[in-house]
Each structure stands twice: as C-alpha cells, then as structure tokens.
Design an enzyme around this catalytic site. Structure first.
Site, PDB file in Angstrom:
ATOM      1  N   GLU A  76     -15.361  -1.833   1.943  1.00 17.64           N
ATOM      2  CA  GLU A  76     -14.045  -1.332   1.532  1.00 17.64           C
ATOM      3  C   GLU A  76     -12.980  -2.007   2.383  1.00 17.64           C
ATOM      4  O   GLU A  76     -13.071  -2.077   3.614  1.00 17.64           O
ATOM      5  CB  GLU A  76     -13.921   0.189   1.656  1.00 17.64           C
ATOM      6  CG  GLU A  76     -12.483   0.619   1.326  1.00 17.64           C
ATOM      7  CD  GLU A  76     -12.286   1.955   0.647  1.00 17.64           C
ATOM      8  OE1 GLU A  76     -13.272   2.697   0.474  1.00 17.64           O
ATOM      9  OE2 GLU A  76     -11.128   2.252   0.306  1.00 17.64           O
ATOM     10  N   ASP A 151      -1.545  -2.969  -0.096  1.00 20.77           N
ATOM     11  CA  ASP A 151      -0.085  -2.983  -0.032  1.00 20.77           C
ATOM     12  C   ASP A 151       0.466  -3.954  -1.078  1.00 20.77           C
ATOM     13  O   ASP A 151       0.057  -5.115  -1.105  1.00 20.77           O
ATOM     14  CB  ASP A 151       0.371  -3.365   1.377  1.00 20.77           C
ATOM     15  CG  ASP A 151      -0.063  -2.312   2.394  1.00 20.77           C
ATOM     16  OD1 ASP A 151       0.295  -1.139   2.230  1.00 20.77           O
ATOM     17  OD2 ASP A 151      -0.796  -2.670   3.337  1.00 20.77           O
ATOM     18  N   LYS A 155       8.516  -7.324  -3.248  1.00 22.93           N
ATOM     19  CA  LYS A 155       9.625  -8.294  -3.271  1.00 22.93           C
ATOM     20  C   LYS A 155       9.081  -9.720  -3.335  1.00 22.93           C
ATOM     21  O   LYS A 155       8.161 -10.063  -2.567  1.00 22.93           O
ATOM     22  CB  LYS A 155      10.476  -8.156  -2.006  1.00 22.93           C
ATOM     23  CG  LYS A 155      11.214  -6.843  -1.937  1.00 22.93           C
ATOM     24  CD  LYS A 155      12.075  -6.772  -0.703  1.00 22.93           C
ATOM     25  CE  LYS A 155      12.759  -5.408  -0.667  1.00 22.93           C
ATOM     26  NZ  LYS A 155      13.187  -5.019   0.662  1.00 22.93           N
ATOM     27  N   THR A 223      -6.009   9.908  -4.448  1.00 20.48           N
ATOM     28  CA  THR A 223      -5.598  10.058  -3.049  1.00 20.48           C
ATOM     29  C   THR A 223      -4.117  10.460  -3.007  1.00 20.48           C
ATOM     30  O   THR A 223      -3.406  10.365  -4.009  1.00 20.48           O
ATOM     31  CB  THR A 223      -5.770   8.729  -2.295  1.00 20.48           C
ATOM     32  OG1 THR A 223      -4.942   7.745  -2.937  1.00 20.48           O
ATOM     33  CG2 THR A 223      -7.204   8.267  -2.297  1.00 20.48           C
ATOM     34  N   GLU A 226      -2.067   7.647  -4.224  1.00 22.62           N
ATOM     35  CA  GLU A 226      -2.014   7.523  -5.681  1.00 22.62           C
ATOM     36  C   GLU A 226      -1.155   8.627  -6.293  1.00 22.62           C
ATOM     37  O   GLU A 226      -0.398   8.390  -7.230  1.00 22.62           O
ATOM     38  CB  GLU A 226      -3.446   7.582  -6.252  1.00 22.62           C
ATOM     39  CG  GLU A 226      -3.461   7.466  -7.752  1.00 22.62           C
ATOM     40  CD  GLU A 226      -4.862   7.335  -8.328  1.00 22.62           C
ATOM     41  OE1 GLU A 226      -5.832   7.237  -7.553  1.00 22.62           O
ATOM     42  OE2 GLU A 226      -4.974   7.330  -9.563  1.00 22.62           O
TER      43      GLU A 226
HETATM   44  C1  LIG Z   1      -1.386   1.353   0.728  1.00 17.67           C
HETATM   45  S1  LIG Z   1      -2.640   1.742   1.833  1.00 17.67           S
HETATM   46  C2  LIG Z   1      -3.947   2.347   0.776  1.00 17.67           C
HETATM   47  C3  LIG Z   1      -4.978   3.166   1.515  1.00 17.67           C
HETATM   48  C4  LIG Z   1      -6.177   3.637   0.703  1.00 17.67           C
HETATM   49  N1  LIG Z   1      -6.944   2.523   0.170  1.00 17.67           N
HETATM   50  C5  LIG Z   1      -5.774   4.586  -0.408  1.00 17.67           C
HETATM   51  O1  LIG Z   1      -6.062   4.258  -1.574  1.00 17.67           O
HETATM   52  O2  LIG Z   1      -5.202   5.624  -0.129  1.00 17.67           O
HETATM   53  C6  LIG Z   1      -3.195   0.124   2.301  1.00 17.67           C
HETATM   54  C7  LIG Z   1      -4.113   0.137   3.519  1.00 17.67           C
HETATM   55  O3  LIG Z   1      -4.609  -1.167   3.739  1.00 17.67           O
HETATM   56  C8  LIG Z   1      -4.572  -1.451   5.127  1.00 17.67           C
HETATM   57  N2  LIG Z   1      -4.522  -2.915   5.246  1.00 17.67           N
HETATM   58  C9  LIG Z   1      -3.527  -3.738   4.833  1.00 17.67           C
HETATM   59  N3  LIG Z   1      -3.855  -5.017   5.041  1.00 17.67           N
HETATM   60  C10 LIG Z   1      -5.106  -5.013   5.608  1.00 17.67           C
HETATM   61  C11 LIG Z   1      -5.975  -6.036   6.064  1.00 17.67           C
HETATM   62  N4  LIG Z   1      -5.645  -7.330   5.974  1.00 17.67           N
HETATM   63  N5  LIG Z   1      -7.149  -5.686   6.582  1.00 17.67           N
HETATM   64  C12 LIG Z   1      -7.509  -4.373   6.687  1.00 17.67           C
HETATM   65  N6  LIG Z   1      -6.720  -3.355   6.267  1.00 17.67           N
HETATM   66  C13 LIG Z   1      -5.533  -3.667   5.736  1.00 17.67           C
HETATM   67  C14 LIG Z   1      -3.352  -0.721   5.627  1.00 17.67           C
HETATM   68  O4  LIG Z   1      -3.394  -0.471   7.020  1.00 17.67           O
HETATM   69  C15 LIG Z   1      -3.418   0.566   4.795  1.00 17.67           C
HETATM   70  O5  LIG Z   1      -4.203   1.542   5.443  1.00 17.67           O
END
Ligand SMILES: C[S@@+](CC[C@H](N)C(=O)[O-])C[C@H]1O[C@@H](n2cnc3c(N)ncnc32)[C@H](O)[C@@H]1O
Length: 245
Positions: A76, A151, A155, A223, A226
């Site tokens: 994941e 993420d 933009k 989640t 979401e």
């Molecule tokens: C928008 S959140 C979504 C969290 C979760 N997957 C959910 O559905 O609720 C994106 C997550 O990805 C992590 N993240 C972003 N870039 C990452 C990377 N290159 N490696 C590991 N984690 C990353 C962020 O810290 C954040 O916890």
C-alpha cells in the site's frame, strides 16, 4: 531483515521533486505512546541517505525475515493512518502487507489500531514509496498494489509532484508479478484521466475491465478523506490495472 551493502558510494545531495509536503513529525502524546510502544513490532527501520524519508541506496529488505513467512505480497502506497489498510489487511490474513508512508503521526495512529486489533500481517516503512519500491521491493514480487487517494496536486504547476508518472508506472509494473493488480482510487476526475493515460501507455499494464473504470473494491471502506470528497460533491473513481507480459 534490512541489509546494507558495505560499499556506499552515492552520497550526492539530490533535491528531487517529491509527491508530499514535508510536514512536522510532532506527535500528540497518545501518538507518541503508540509510536514508542509498537514501532519495533510493525515499523521497519531503514538506513537513510539525506532526509528522514529517503532510503540509503545500498539498503535491501529480506521480506521473508521481515514478515516471518513467505506469502503473497500487497503493497500500500500512502495509507495515511490506515483507515483502508487496517480493515483490508484484516480480510487478507494470508497476505503480507507492506506499506510506505511518509507522515509519522499518521503511522503512529495506525500502529495503535494494528496493535489493538491484533493484526500481524502489516509492516510499515516510513519513507518515500518511490525509494521504497525502487530499493526494497524485489522485481516481480507484488500481487497487489493499493494506492487510494494519492495527493492529487490539482494545479498544473504542481502536476510534476503527482505520484503516478510514466517512470513510476514502469517501476511499479516491474515490481508486480504477472497477473498482479494495481488498484487506485481518486476523487479528482482530472487525476483519474491522468492515471488512465499514464497506465494505458505502459505496454505491461491493462485496465480491467477494459476502458470502463473498475467497480469499487467491496472491502475498500469509505475513509474520512473520501467522505470529505463526497461531501464536497466530488465523484470517486476506482481504477484497476493488471500486469501482463
Ligand atoms: C490524501 S492522503 C490519502 C490517505 C489514505 N490513502 C486514504 O485513502 O485515506 C495521501 C497520503 O499519501 C502519503 N504520501 C504522499 N506521497 C507519498 C510518498 N511518495 N510515499 C509515501 N507516502 C506518501 C501522504 O503522507 C498521505 O498520508
């Protein structure tokens, strides 16, 4: 579990574009307690290069030793506090689940839940998933990749920060077994189109079902992240790609 080759050569400072914002790792007292109590059980300590989310180029990981068994591998990417990962890992006790997450307070929250729920098939690396996939995951070893709500960087000037790129698709595909699945979800239509363009362009990946968007994976919970998107009126897009030759 973690190996480090004796010869360490590449010590140049590289300032790369990353998919996350570097945030403070300050934790609340309960998160700190969970971190201190359970990190040895679930978090794999990796040697670093320059930053706290990097992985030393000479590092390697023995998956069998890490999980204490040889089993199907799910990776994941960016589980946050594990709202999807925890229930989904619980439904796959026969699989090893390796997670890459950069934000320590979220990992700490996840640790508390894993310990409380007695889930033992999850291990976490606090690192950039790009480095993790590159250095710690062997070729053709992954049965499933979960990437839920990466993420979106909406933009245009930030698109270069998106995790799904041709280079990352090639890396992920190289780490997947033939027949392995890459499951993605996003609440940004533009990112869903982007993902599809990038992944369709990789000869080793095919969308299932073809070109229709995939039905939501039944075990994937809604989640908080979401729910906020749904509350804001955004549509959710689930995609699934299979590794083929
Ligand atoms: C928008 S959140 C979504 C969290 C979760 N997957 C959910 O559905 O609720 C994106 C997550 O990805 C992590 N993240 C972003 N870039 C990452 C990377 N290159 N490696 C590991 N984690 C990353 C962020 O810290 C954040 O916890």
């Amino acid at each position: 579990m973690i190996g480090l080759a004796a010869e360490t050569t590449d010590l140049r400072v590289r300032r790369e574009v990353v998919s996350f914002v570097r945030r403070s790792n300050r934790m609340r007292p309960n998160q700190r307690r969970a971190w201190e109590s359970y990190r040895n059980r679930f978090v794999i300590d990796v040697p670093r290069q320059q930053t706290s989310t990097s992985i030393h180029p000479a590092a390697s990981l023995d998956l069998v030793a890490t999980f204490g068994r040889d089993a199907n591998l799910i990776v994941e990417i960016g589980p946050g506090a594990g709202e999807s990962l925890i229930p989904m890992a619980e439904t796959r006790p026969q699989a090893n689940v390796l997670a890459f997450e950069v934000y320590r307070p979220a990992i700490a929250r996840m640790l508390g839940h894993l310990a409380r729920d007695g889930i033992d098939n999850v291990r976490i690396v606090e690192a950039d998933a790009v480095a993790g996939m590159q250095q710690l995951v062997p070729a053709a070893s992954i049965d499933e990749i979960w990437m839920f709500f990466p993420d979106p960087w909406p933009k245009p000037r930030h698109h270069k920060r998106r995790l799904v790129t041709p280079a990352f698709a090639a890396l992920a595909a190289s780490r997947m077994k033939r027949g392995g699945m890459w499951r993605l979800a996003t609440d940004w239509a533009d990112y869903a189109d982007w993902m599809r363009k990038v992944l369709d362009n990789h000869a080793g990946l095919i969308e299932v079902p073809a070109r229709g968007g995939s039905p939501r994976l039944a075990e994937r919970p809604i989640t908080q992240f979401e729910q906020r998107a749904l509350d804001a009126g955004r549509q959710i897009f689930d995609l699934a790609y299979r590794r083929v030759d």
